[in-house]
Design a protein around this motif. Structure first.
Motif, PDB file in Angstrom:
ATOM      1  N   GLY A 160       0.794  -1.224   0.000  1.00 34.27           N
ATOM      2  CA  GLY A 160       0.000   0.000   0.000  1.00 34.27           C
ATOM      3  C   GLY A 160       0.821   1.267   0.000  1.00 34.27           C
ATOM      4  N   ALA A 161       2.156   1.124  -0.008  1.00 38.97           N
ATOM      5  CA  ALA A 161       3.039   2.286  -0.031  1.00 38.97           C
ATOM      6  C   ALA A 161       3.777   2.344  -1.360  1.00 38.97           C
ATOM      7  N   GLU A 162       4.231   3.547  -1.711  1.00 33.68           N
ATOM      8  CA  GLU A 162       5.042   3.735  -2.900  1.00 33.68           C
ATOM      9  C   GLU A 162       6.439   4.207  -2.486  1.00 33.68           C
ATOM     10  N   HIS A 163       6.854   5.400  -2.916  1.00 37.09           N
ATOM     11  CA  HIS A 163       8.240   5.804  -2.689  1.00 37.09           C
ATOM     12  C   HIS A 163       8.514   6.299  -1.264  1.00 37.09           C
ATOM     13  N   SER A 164       7.478   6.580  -0.494  1.00 45.80           N
ATOM     14  CA  SER A 164       7.694   7.113   0.859  1.00 45.80           C
ATOM     15  C   SER A 164       6.893   6.331   1.888  1.00 45.80           C
ATOM     16  N   PRO A 165       7.245   5.071   2.147  1.00 42.92           N
ATOM     17  CA  PRO A 165       6.511   4.300   3.161  1.00 42.92           C
ATOM     18  C   PRO A 165       6.521   4.960   4.529  1.00 42.92           C
ATOM     19  N   ASN A 166       7.580   5.697   4.826  1.00 43.06           N
ATOM     20  CA  ASN A 166       7.681   6.403   6.101  1.00 43.06           C
ATOM     21  C   ASN A 166       6.543   7.393   6.307  1.00 43.06           C
ATOM     22  N   ALA A 167       6.047   7.985   5.234  1.00 43.54           N
ATOM     23  CA  ALA A 167       4.942   8.942   5.319  1.00 43.54           C
ATOM     24  C   ALA A 167       3.606   8.312   4.946  1.00 43.54           C
TER      25      ALA A 167
END
Length: 288
Positions: free
Chosen positions: A263-270
């Protein structure tokens, strides 16, 4: 460009300037209630800042880790000179090592290093200069070498624009190129204002120099594997800068722990901070 879901620091964190032998850097420092079982130094990516990690701070602290997110030189609230030579990869890597020395307290457990996107290349360079301060390296949404071809074309356009236009004009031009889902109407006003402010605060020479690094980065995976440092490769299930299969292959070459945040792309942290924090703290706990 990472979009933090919030700009509000959790109660466990505070903002200050971290003094090092290479200057002062703006940081967000989150601490658990008790003695930390480890410390994580979090290095942001291209056009990014410490705010990209805000949503990670509380879950990392809740798991027992101190987390320090930093603005690199010339990024947002950390000052930097108006000359490209100040932003070579070696200079930025030396900054990371200085930050690590300033942050690390033997009473706060081992020190873990994490770099997001461009930060993955910079932290890798730091480890290749000196791996001794760190128990582990996590590369988050960062690949083995240069970014993929379509993104290279975008970065070249950006570098060209930064060489001829002021930062406000470049910002407006970038907004015209954004896909519909990145339109201002889809971004909360306070986040949109922050992204604009952060862009204007960033030193253009920093962006030009680090943009070139993403275009020219050689494959240094074998060098990193040779350090023997515990490594963790984390990404979303989709990535536009370094395709996920590239990161899968890099993890295999490193014999690294591999985490994919669905469910995340380039910024899993955000984009998926809770799941990302779970993957990070599980790895850090496993390597001590």
């Amino acid at each position: 460009m990472s979009r933090p879901p919030t700009l509000t620091l959790p109660p466990c964190a505070h903002a200050y300037r971290l003094d090092t032998e290479r200057g002062a850097f703006a940081v967000h420092d989150a601490r658990p209630d008790g003695a930390p079982i480890g410390t994580a130094l979090l290095v942001p990516g291209f056009t990014g800042s410490k705010e990209d990690f805000i949503a990670l701070l509380a879950p990392l602290a809740a798991a027992g880790f101190r987390a320090v997110a930093v603005d690199g030189r010339g990024q947002h609230e950390s000052p930097g000179p108006r000359e490209e030579q100040a932003y070579t990869q070696r200079e930025l890597a030396l900054d990371v090592l200085a930050q690590a020395r300033a942050v690390h307290d033997p009473g706060s457990g081992p020190l873990h290093l994490l770099g997001h996107s461009l930060g993955g290349l910079i932290t890798r360079a730091a480890v290749l200069l000196d791996a001794a301060p760190f128990r582990s390296l996590t590369v988050l949404s960062s690949g083995p070498a240069a970014i993929e071809a379509a993104q290279q074309a975008r970065v070249r356009l950006l570098i060209q624009a930064l060489g001829s236009l002021d930062m406000e004009s470049v910002w407006r031009a970038m907004r015209e190129l954004d896909p519909p889902e990145a339109a201002d109407s889809a971004t909360p006003p306070e986040i949109g204002a922050f992204l604009h402010r952060r862009w204007l605060n960033t030193v253009p020479e920093q962006l030009i120099a680090t943009g070139r690094q993403m275009l020219e980065e050689p494959d240094r995976v074998a060098e990193l594997a040779g350090t023997g440092l515990a490594t963790h490769v984390v990404s979303g299930s989709v990535d536009y800068a370094w395709p996920v299969p590239w990161m899968d292959a890099m993890a295999e070459r490193l014999a690294a722990h591999r985490s994919v945040i669905e469910g995340a792309e380039h910024s899993p942290n955000a984009e998926r901070p809770e799941k990302t924090a779970e993957a990070l703290t599980g790895f850090w706990s496993g390597v001590g």
